[in-house]
Design a protein around this motif. Structure first.
Motif, PDB file in Angstrom:
ATOM      1  N   GLY A   1       0.796  -1.221   0.000  1.00  0.00           N
ATOM      2  CA  GLY A   1       0.000   0.000   0.000  1.00  0.00           C
ATOM      3  C   GLY A   1       0.830   1.273   0.000  1.00  0.00           C
ATOM      4  O   GLY A   1       2.051   1.251   0.139  1.00  0.00           O
ATOM      5  N   TYR A   2       0.149   2.401  -0.150  1.00  0.00           N
ATOM      6  CA  TYR A   2       0.812   3.704  -0.155  1.00  0.00           C
ATOM      7  C   TYR A   2       0.913   4.244   1.267  1.00  0.00           C
ATOM      8  O   TYR A   2       0.196   3.828   2.179  1.00  0.00           O
ATOM      9  CB  TYR A   2       0.045   4.694  -1.044  1.00  0.00           C
ATOM     10  CG  TYR A   2      -1.407   4.880  -0.682  1.00  0.00           C
ATOM     11  CD1 TYR A   2      -1.801   5.728   0.347  1.00  0.00           C
ATOM     12  CD2 TYR A   2      -2.407   4.193  -1.376  1.00  0.00           C
ATOM     13  CE1 TYR A   2      -3.135   5.895   0.684  1.00  0.00           C
ATOM     14  CE2 TYR A   2      -3.753   4.358  -1.051  1.00  0.00           C
ATOM     15  CZ  TYR A   2      -4.101   5.211  -0.018  1.00  0.00           C
ATOM     16  OH  TYR A   2      -5.422   5.370   0.309  1.00  0.00           O
ATOM     17  N   GLY A   3       1.820   5.180   1.472  1.00  0.00           N
ATOM     18  CA  GLY A   3       1.987   5.828   2.765  1.00  0.00           C
ATOM     19  C   GLY A   3       2.415   7.259   2.564  1.00  0.00           C
ATOM     20  O   GLY A   3       2.117   7.874   1.543  1.00  0.00           O
ATOM     21  N   GLY A   4       3.139   7.814   3.547  1.00  0.00           N
ATOM     22  CA  GLY A   4       3.631   9.171   3.441  1.00  0.00           C
ATOM     23  C   GLY A   4       2.725  10.197   4.102  1.00  0.00           C
ATOM     24  O   GLY A   4       1.652   9.880   4.614  1.00  0.00           O
ATOM     25  N   PRO A   5       3.146  11.454   4.064  1.00  0.00           N
ATOM     26  CA  PRO A   5       2.418  12.508   4.767  1.00  0.00           C
ATOM     27  C   PRO A   5       1.199  13.049   4.028  1.00  0.00           C
ATOM     28  O   PRO A   5       0.410  13.788   4.613  1.00  0.00           O
ATOM     29  CB  PRO A   5       3.480  13.610   4.920  1.00  0.00           C
ATOM     30  CG  PRO A   5       4.395  13.399   3.760  1.00  0.00           C
ATOM     31  CD  PRO A   5       4.434  11.922   3.527  1.00  0.00           C
ATOM     32  N   CYS A   6       1.026  12.721   2.743  1.00  0.00           N
ATOM     33  CA  CYS A   6      -0.066  13.320   1.951  1.00  0.00           C
ATOM     34  C   CYS A   6      -1.149  12.325   1.557  1.00  0.00           C
ATOM     35  O   CYS A   6      -2.326  12.525   1.867  1.00  0.00           O
ATOM     36  CB  CYS A   6       0.505  13.969   0.686  1.00  0.00           C
ATOM     37  SG  CYS A   6       1.601  15.355   1.037  1.00  0.00           S
ATOM     38  N   PHE A   7      -0.775  11.264   0.864  1.00  0.00           N
ATOM     39  CA  PHE A   7      -1.770  10.362   0.289  1.00  0.00           C
ATOM     40  C   PHE A   7      -2.788   9.833   1.305  1.00  0.00           C
ATOM     41  O   PHE A   7      -3.993   9.895   1.060  1.00  0.00           O
ATOM     42  CB  PHE A   7      -1.082   9.189  -0.406  1.00  0.00           C
ATOM     43  CG  PHE A   7      -0.565   9.511  -1.784  1.00  0.00           C
ATOM     44  CD1 PHE A   7      -0.858  10.711  -2.399  1.00  0.00           C
ATOM     45  CD2 PHE A   7       0.211   8.593  -2.469  1.00  0.00           C
ATOM     46  CE1 PHE A   7      -0.392  11.013  -3.666  1.00  0.00           C
ATOM     47  CE2 PHE A   7       0.683   8.875  -3.749  1.00  0.00           C
ATOM     48  CZ  PHE A   7       0.384  10.089  -4.341  1.00  0.00           C
ATOM     49  N   PRO A   8      -2.366   9.279   2.440  1.00  0.00           N
ATOM     50  CA  PRO A   8      -3.367   8.699   3.353  1.00  0.00           C
ATOM     51  C   PRO A   8      -4.361   9.724   3.889  1.00  0.00           C
ATOM     52  O   PRO A   8      -5.540   9.407   4.088  1.00  0.00           O
ATOM     53  CB  PRO A   8      -2.505   8.120   4.488  1.00  0.00           C
ATOM     54  CG  PRO A   8      -1.169   7.876   3.866  1.00  0.00           C
ATOM     55  CD  PRO A   8      -0.992   9.003   2.901  1.00  0.00           C
TER      56      PRO A   8
END
Length: 460
Positions: free
Chosen positions: A265-272
């Motif tokens: 899955g995706y993560g990071g400070p923006c996408f979620p």
């Protein structure tokens, strides 16, 4: 047009924008409440970790300085980009607390400035935030009128951490939400001079731009989740290969190849957080953003589903090595990292966890609070492992060879490769049980399952 710029907020995006604009030949003043960040920039050092940031600062130090004083920065420049944190709350809304403080100070500076000044909010916010949450502060503190005495735009950037300077200077497009023609036209001309590529400028109302920003990220995450769903399908069809499927899908111009890579899955400070923000926005309108909510649910549930699917391979007493603790390659950032989540969940199940990340090791150590052992050497990490999970497609992991997965006294090592980056090197190696997530590894079982399915269907 010899413009001068102030950048208010020297985080990863703000500091990188300041350096990038200076690189393009313009005078830039950086502003931050953190004295250390200001001192570092004035000493030609990077206040944050980001690819090529310190190099770019040093090469353009004559055009770049920093201050704690917003008043000074506004009075000495023509355009101010405001790039302060807008953290999410439990509802999914974005807080304007930092932005309000910045806008109050900008308003006070505009009050004593004789020339027109253009204020550009770059931080991600919800629709209505700029016009109804922040503009009144500018007019109240300045005693002046927006459009007549100063300008206001909302103009977010579309960048990826680890390549901020390049992405900022070479965007697919620039997005300008304008209070009026004067402010938007001025900012568009600024971008024409700043950007290295000839990117189109999309000008619109402030509210349309605010919605576009969170909608774009939400659409990208939907695309990622769709590819992840296909990766799961491909594990259950004979000779299934998600890379073959997504390569064909991406050839259609309506879809495209970017972000169409079935994996973890995706993560990071923006996408979620942007899917949650879109869902919250819908709720305030009395609507439901079912697609955004489903995308967020699918992404958050994916690691647990993967752990469940591997329960017959990973058992208490084993040591699992996680290669990749950042949310993506070439990044120090571990926010919403799938590798961090897997480490925590497996550790809770009594699995010993060791890990390695080329950049994010120290950051992850603080995040995990010494729950796992993080090695500074990839070879030392692998020598501890019974099972290896490759969670990001980093170049250092792509360079691994079959012999790197030999451990004295261990007949066979299990390698779970979420990105399939070592397929050609590890498939059919006698000392490795290789599991390329998104590819079929049992053609016979899957062929028999499909044969039975259609045999049962034909008998109906």
């Amino acid at each position: 047009m010899d413009m001068r710029y102030s950048i208010i907020g020297l985080g990863k995006l703000g500091a990188s924008m300041a350096a990038a604009i200076a690189k393009r030949g313009f005078q830039v003043i950086g502003v931050d409440v953190n004295k250390n960040a200001v001192d570092l920039l004035n000493n030609s050092e990077a206040p944050v970790q980001e690819t090529n940031l310190e190099k770019t600062i040093k090469e353009n130090k004559k055009r770049l300085r920093a201050t704690l004083d917003i008043n000074e920065a506004v009075l000495d420049t023509d355009v101010s980009f405001v790039i302060v944190p807008t953290p999410s709350d439990d509802r999914g809304a974005f807080s304007l607390d930092y932005a309000r403080t910045a806008f109050q100070s900008i308003g006070k500076a505009i009050a004593i400035k004789k020339k027109y000044h253009n204020v550009v909010l770059t931080s991600t916010v919800l629709p209505g935030s700029t016009r109804f949450g922040l503009l009144p502060l500018l007019e109240q503190e300045s005693g002046k009128v927006c459009g007549r005495d100063f300008g206001l735009c909302y103009s977010p950037e579309f960048i990826a951490l680890g390549s901020v300077i390049h992405d900022f200077l070479n965007p697919d497009f620039t997005l300008v939400g304008e209070f009026d023609e004067r402010a938007g036209g001025m900012l568009e001309k600024c971008y024409e001079q700043i950007m290295e590529n000839n990117s189109p400028c999309k000008r619109m109302t402030i509210e349309n731009a605010e919605l576009t920003k969170i909608a774009l990220n939400s659409f990208v995450t939907m695309k990622i989740s769709f590819a992840n769903m296909l990766a799961n399908f491909c594990q259950f069809i004979p000779e299934g290969d998600v890379d073959v499927v997504t390569d064909a899908l991406g050839a259609d111009q309506r879809i495209g190849h970017k972000y169409l890579k079935g994996a973890i899955g995706y993560g990071g400070p923006c996408f979620p957080r942007d899917n949650k923000a879109l869902a919250y926005t819908a709720q305030t309108f009395g609507l439901k953003a079912d697609l955004a909510e489903t995308t967020d649910y699918l992404n958050r549930s994916l690691p647990d589903k993967m752990i469940q699917s591997l329960k017959n391979l990973i058992k208490p007493g084993m040591t699992v090595a996680i290669l990749g603790l950042a949310y993506k390659p070439d990044s120090h950032v571990v926010e919403e990292s799938q590798g961090i989540y897997l480490a925590r969940k497996l550790s809770e199940q009594g699995i010993r966890i060791v890990a390695y990340d080329p950049l994010a090791g120290e950051t992850a150590r603080g995040e995990l609070e010494n729950q796992i052992r993080i090695y500074t050497s990839i070879s030392e990490c692998l020598q501890q492992a019974d099972v290896v999970m490759i969670t990001i497609p980093d170049q250092i992991f792509k360079a691994l060879k079959a012999d790197d997965f030999r451990r004295p006294g261990l007949q066979e090592m299990i390698v779970i490769d979420f990105w399939r980056i070592l397929y050609k090197k590890l498939i059919n190696q006698p000392h490795i049980t290789y599991i390329p997530v998104g590819r079929c590894i049992d053609d016979n079982t899957n062929s028999n399952r499909l044969a039975k399915l259609w045999a049962d269907t034909n008998n109906i």
